[in-house]
Design an enzyme around this catalytic site. Structure first.
Site, mmCIF file in Angstrom:
data_model
loop_
_atom_site.group_PDB
_atom_site.id
_atom_site.type_symbol
_atom_site.label_atom_id
_atom_site.label_comp_id
_atom_site.label_asym_id
_atom_site.label_seq_id
_atom_site.Cartn_x
_atom_site.Cartn_y
_atom_site.Cartn_z
ATOM 1 N N ARG A 165 -2.996 2.394 -8.085
ATOM 2 C CA ARG A 165 -3.232 1.745 -6.921
ATOM 3 C C ARG A 165 -4.310 2.467 -5.828
ATOM 4 O O ARG A 165 -4.146 3.307 -5.093
ATOM 5 C CB ARG A 165 -1.831 1.732 -5.983
ATOM 6 C CG ARG A 165 -0.793 0.732 -6.681
ATOM 7 C CD ARG A 165 0.691 0.767 -5.955
ATOM 8 N NE ARG A 165 0.391 -0.168 -4.794
ATOM 9 C CZ ARG A 165 1.514 -0.272 -3.869
ATOM 10 N NH1 ARG A 165 2.653 0.353 -4.171
ATOM 11 N NH2 ARG A 165 1.242 -1.123 -2.848
ATOM 12 N N ARG A 223 3.139 4.605 0.778
ATOM 13 C CA ARG A 223 1.697 4.245 0.695
ATOM 14 C C ARG A 223 1.291 3.686 1.677
ATOM 15 O O ARG A 223 0.261 3.836 2.053
ATOM 16 C CB ARG A 223 1.535 3.430 -0.607
ATOM 17 C CG ARG A 223 1.932 4.040 -1.864
ATOM 18 C CD ARG A 223 1.564 3.163 -2.985
ATOM 19 N NE ARG A 223 0.217 2.787 -3.119
ATOM 20 C CZ ARG A 223 -0.964 3.587 -3.374
ATOM 21 N NH1 ARG A 223 -0.551 4.698 -4.271
ATOM 22 N NH2 ARG A 223 -2.050 3.444 -3.433
ATOM 23 N N ARG A 269 14.212 1.262 1.518
ATOM 24 C CA ARG A 269 12.920 1.400 1.913
ATOM 25 C C ARG A 269 12.566 -0.112 2.355
ATOM 26 O O ARG A 269 11.535 -0.230 3.195
ATOM 27 C CB ARG A 269 11.904 1.701 0.668
ATOM 28 C CG ARG A 269 11.814 3.384 0.480
ATOM 29 C CD ARG A 269 10.817 3.560 -0.455
ATOM 30 N NE ARG A 269 9.746 2.975 -0.052
ATOM 31 C CZ ARG A 269 8.742 2.218 -0.875
ATOM 32 N NH1 ARG A 269 9.113 2.411 -2.272
ATOM 33 N NH2 ARG A 269 7.925 1.283 -0.452
ATOM 34 N N ILE A 294 -1.253 -8.899 -11.084
ATOM 35 C CA ILE A 294 -1.683 -8.064 -9.816
ATOM 36 C C ILE A 294 -1.355 -6.692 -10.209
ATOM 37 O O ILE A 294 -2.289 -5.792 -10.090
ATOM 38 C CB ILE A 294 -1.078 -8.479 -8.811
ATOM 39 C CG1 ILE A 294 -1.319 -9.868 -8.312
ATOM 40 C CG2 ILE A 294 -1.299 -7.577 -7.350
ATOM 41 C CD1 ILE A 294 -0.596 -10.542 -7.163
ATOM 42 N N CYS A 296 2.326 6.125 -7.960
ATOM 43 C CA CYS A 296 3.302 5.139 -7.707
ATOM 44 C C CYS A 296 3.698 4.693 -9.063
ATOM 45 O O CYS A 296 3.196 4.492 -9.970
ATOM 46 C CB CYS A 296 2.513 3.880 -6.827
ATOM 47 S SG CYS A 296 3.311 2.809 -6.549
ATOM 48 N N LYS A 310 8.842 -7.019 6.245
ATOM 49 C CA LYS A 310 8.494 -5.458 6.102
ATOM 50 C C LYS A 310 6.828 -5.446 5.996
ATOM 51 O O LYS A 310 6.204 -4.622 6.604
ATOM 52 C CB LYS A 310 9.341 -4.801 4.827
ATOM 53 C CG LYS A 310 8.293 -3.356 4.341
ATOM 54 C CD LYS A 310 8.992 -2.951 3.152
ATOM 55 C CE LYS A 310 8.345 -3.242 1.788
ATOM 56 N NZ LYS A 310 7.133 -2.609 1.581
ATOM 57 N N ASN A 311 6.458 -6.217 5.086
ATOM 58 C CA ASN A 311 4.957 -6.039 4.596
ATOM 59 C C ASN A 311 4.159 -6.701 5.765
ATOM 60 O O ASN A 311 2.845 -6.658 5.685
ATOM 61 C CB ASN A 311 4.444 -6.563 3.302
ATOM 62 C CG ASN A 311 5.120 -5.583 2.115
ATOM 63 O OD1 ASN A 311 5.414 -4.594 2.450
ATOM 64 N ND2 ASN A 311 5.184 -6.195 0.884
ATOM 65 N N ASP A 362 5.925 -9.164 -5.798
ATOM 66 C CA ASP A 362 7.158 -8.652 -5.419
ATOM 67 C C ASP A 362 8.284 -9.267 -5.948
ATOM 68 O O ASP A 362 9.388 -8.818 -5.331
ATOM 69 C CB ASP A 362 6.843 -8.415 -4.043
ATOM 70 C CG ASP A 362 6.046 -7.453 -3.589
ATOM 71 O OD1 ASP A 362 5.551 -6.798 -4.341
ATOM 72 O OD2 ASP A 362 5.502 -7.354 -2.269
HETATM 73 N N1 EPU Z 1 -6.541 -2.594 -5.786
HETATM 74 C C1 EPU Z 1 -7.779 -2.041 -6.075
HETATM 75 N N2 EPU Z 1 -8.605 -1.493 -5.325
HETATM 76 C C2 EPU Z 1 -8.166 -1.203 -3.848
HETATM 77 C C3 EPU Z 1 -6.889 -1.988 -3.607
HETATM 78 C C4 EPU Z 1 -6.048 -2.626 -4.478
HETATM 79 O O1 EPU Z 1 -8.178 -2.127 -7.262
HETATM 80 O O2 EPU Z 1 -8.779 -0.828 -3.036
HETATM 81 C C5 EPU Z 1 -5.743 -3.499 -6.754
HETATM 82 C C6 EPU Z 1 -4.353 -2.695 -6.781
HETATM 83 O O3 EPU Z 1 -4.483 -1.772 -7.774
HETATM 84 C C7 EPU Z 1 -3.708 -4.164 -7.471
HETATM 85 C C8 EPU Z 1 -4.289 -5.112 -6.632
HETATM 86 O O4 EPU Z 1 -5.561 -4.742 -6.183
HETATM 87 O O5 EPU Z 1 -3.683 -4.251 -9.013
HETATM 88 C C9 EPU Z 1 -3.458 -5.560 -5.382
HETATM 89 O O6 EPU Z 1 -3.309 -4.586 -4.454
HETATM 90 P P1 EPU Z 1 -3.152 -4.760 -2.939
HETATM 91 O O7 EPU Z 1 -4.176 -3.873 -2.508
HETATM 92 O O8 EPU Z 1 -3.195 -6.078 -2.497
HETATM 93 O O9 EPU Z 1 -1.594 -4.062 -2.767
HETATM 94 P P2 EPU Z 1 -1.203 -3.225 -1.540
HETATM 95 O O10 EPU Z 1 -1.890 -3.724 -0.254
HETATM 96 O O11 EPU Z 1 -1.499 -1.743 -1.768
HETATM 97 C C10 EPU Z 1 0.661 -4.876 -0.865
HETATM 98 C C11 EPU Z 1 2.346 -4.903 -0.613
HETATM 99 C C12 EPU Z 1 2.931 -4.713 -2.045
HETATM 100 C C13 EPU Z 1 2.425 -5.811 -2.857
HETATM 101 C C14 EPU Z 1 0.928 -6.006 -2.805
HETATM 102 C C15 EPU Z 1 0.488 -7.252 -3.755
HETATM 103 C C16 EPU Z 1 2.123 -3.543 1.591
HETATM 104 C C17 EPU Z 1 2.815 -2.398 2.461
HETATM 105 N N3 EPU Z 1 2.474 -3.570 0.130
HETATM 106 O O12 EPU Z 1 0.260 -3.644 -1.349
HETATM 107 O O13 EPU Z 1 4.394 -4.620 -1.825
HETATM 108 O O14 EPU Z 1 3.184 -5.802 -4.155
HETATM 109 O O15 EPU Z 1 0.511 -6.083 -1.694
HETATM 110 O O16 EPU Z 1 0.997 -8.114 -3.103
HETATM 111 O O17 EPU Z 1 2.128 -4.720 2.031
HETATM 112 C C18 EPU Z 1 6.706 -3.984 -2.068
HETATM 113 O O18 EPU Z 1 7.103 -4.586 -0.998
HETATM 114 O O19 EPU Z 1 7.468 -3.730 -2.797
HETATM 115 C C19 EPU Z 1 5.097 -3.841 -2.396
HETATM 116 C C20 EPU Z 1 4.586 -3.009 -3.432
#
Ligand code: EPU
Length: 463
Positions: free
Chosen positions: A120, A91, A398, A328, A115, A20-21, A306
């Site tokens: 996030r 998101r 989802r 994380i 969320c 998915k991701n 995850d």
């Molecule tokens: N963060 C910030 N600022 C930003 C972005 C992120 O502080 O601008 C922080 C977040 O709050 C968090 C950490 O950095 O503490 C990591 O967040 P990240 O941006 O890597 O997460 P994401 O890209 O929003 C993706 C996956 C998530 C997975 C995370 C971590 C997708 C669509 N989502 O989210 O997947 O948990 O990376 O590996 O790729 C899931 O599949 O259930 C899911 C939540």
């Protein structure tokens, strides 16, 4: 909701779907391509159909062919608005920001809202895009971004919790069109980012360093549509590994990329789980007794956040005390109170949960709060004595393709029913005899609410 009859060891063979991701940012990046992109291995999920709707609203056609391939064509490249009504449902819709800005020079994308797994923000996404020269404002809940020409530069993407997965994807998708060279330091190394980078390179981008925290991108003027196969879902694979271990079963799991799962193999083996790797397949054998262990979720190649909830479910049955920490998403613990309804002995301490292993979990009615929490509750229910009910399984839909069908094929007993009182198993309701000694006045004891289907339909029609 699911009605799960637990205590059945899973045995047999099961295959993992596409990730998915990886699929979501790759679908969004198809906005950048001239011609028709063909994606294989895109799982059939609610999140995929939500993103398809976002892409359609941005002038793309998205079709699923009979063989499962997803075909995406950008027909109208004037549209740049990703509306709140769609983005609020998922998101990951924010992944269209980088491709829109890079290819169409402007984007208006609703800021994703709250969320269940914690705060996030997308400040790092915006920092990276601004560094490339985009003008970005936030107005009425929307990110407005524009740039006539992005210019390559040096970007640092580290934050308090490490890098950002979708932030790296967004900056990468914009930087491929920037004039000159861009470097990204502290880029996310997750395999899903690598898959996106490989896909962009197949289209004609020039990205080096994928899979490391240092990326170097030479800008190009255009990208051409290609065919691409999405990597297998390492989180689904890990969930299936835990399913075999928690039920005392033995599974062969196909379509796996073992190199993506090194940390998960390590913790499971330390708990006593047997794992054999043969090419793209795994055989997993549950131990007689699970050993406790301290586990910390970290950026790749560490244990994925995850999988944190699923491992917590497993450790709740291990012999001894375990500490599970999430570095994380330090608030990703909504599954704990629900696991406790099934008898788990868990205490939350800041970004950790302290688990005192017990012999068995018992069936209960529990509520799913997010995607991975629902997976953890399902795993616990598969291991528990008796029947369980998991409500709000739309969270599971989802992100897991046909999970209950896959698990039922290897011996689970999961029934998907509408969340109505008449579908609540009798075993989870207190009988009049059980309630009587608990009531101050025995005349207060309500009759159990088992309605016939006809009576329930009549009551619904009346209300
Ligand atoms: N963060 C910030 N600022 C930003 C972005 C992120 O502080 O601008 C922080 C977040 O709050 C968090 C950490 O950095 O503490 C990591 O967040 P990240 O941006 O890597 O997460 P994401 O890209 O929003 C993706 C996956 C998530 C997975 C995370 C971590 C997708 C669509 N989502 O989210 O997947 O948990 O990376 O590996 O790729 C899931 O599949 O259930 C899911 C939540």
């Amino acid at each position: 909701m699911f009605v799960v009859r637990g205590g059945r060891p899973l045995r047999g063979r099961v295959s993992v779907s596409g990730a998915k991701n990886a699929a979501l940012p790759i679908m969004a990046a198809a906005l950048s391509a001239r011609g028709t992109t063909l994606l294989r291995g895109v799982p059939e999920l609610v999140d995929v159909s939500t993103l398809s709707q976002v892409l359609q609203s941005l002038g793309m056609t998205v079709e699923r062919h009979a063989d499962g391939t997803l075909a995406l064509t950008a027909e109208d490249d004037q549209r740049c608005l990703a509306d709140y009504e769609l983005v609020r449902r998922m998101r990951a819709s924010v992944c269209v920001l980088g491709p829109l800005l890079g290819r169409r020079g402007r984007a208006c994308v609703s800021l994703p809202g709250g969320c269940n797994i914690g705060h996030r923000p997308i400040d790092l996404h915006l920092k990276g895009l601004r560094a490339l020269g985009a003008e970005i404002t936030i107005d009425r809940g929307y990110v407005f971004a524009k740039a006539d020409q992005l210019i390559g530069t040096d970007i640092y993407l580290g934050g308090s919790f490490g890098s950002t997965v979708t932030g790296t994807c967004n900056v990468l998708c914009a930087a491929v069109f920037a004039k000159g060279t861009t470097t990204i330091s502290s880029a996310a190394c997750e395999p899903e980012v690598v898959d996106l980078g490989n896909y962009l390179n197949e289209m004609g981008a020039r990205i080096e360093g994928l899979g490391t925290p240092f990326l170097r991108i030479e800008g190009v003027e255009e990208l051409n549509a290609v065919e691409h196969t999405v990597i297998p879902d390492r989180i689904e694979a890990a969930t299936l590994l835990v399913a075999a271990a928690i039920t005392g079963g033995c599974l062969q799991i196909d379509n796996v990329e073992p190199t993506h799962l090194a940390a998960v193999f390590d913790v499971l083996r330390m708990m006593g789980v047997g794992i054999e790797i043969s090419g793209k397949s795994l055989t997993v054998i549950a131990p007689d007794k699970l050993r406790s262990l301290d586990v910390t979720a970290l950026p790749y190649p560490g244990i994925p956040t995850d999988v944190q909830a699923q491992l917590t479910a497993l450790l709740s049955l291990a012999n001894g005390i375990s500490v599970v920490t999430d570095k994380i998403f330090p608030d990703r613990f909504m599954h704990i109170p629900e696991l406790m309804r099934m008898g788990a002995n868990v205490r939350r301490e800041g970004a950790s949960s302290i688990i005192s292993g017990i012999g068995t979990l018992t069936g209960a009615c529990v509520m799913a709060s997010d995607l991975r929490a629902s997976a953890a509750l399902l795993l616990a229910a598969l291991a528990a004595d008796g029947e369980s009910v998991i409500r709000r399984v739309y969270h599971l839909d989802r992100g897991y393709e046909r999970l209950e069908r896959k698990l039922n094929d290897v011996g689970a007993d999961i029934e998907r029913v509408i969340d109505l009182p008449e579908n609540m198993p009798h075993s989870l309701q207190l009988s009049v005899e059980e309630q009587r000694p608990l009531a101050i006045d025995s005349s207060d004891v309500p009759a159990p609410k088992f309605l016939s289907r006809a009576e329930a339909a009549r009551q619904r029609a009346e209300s």
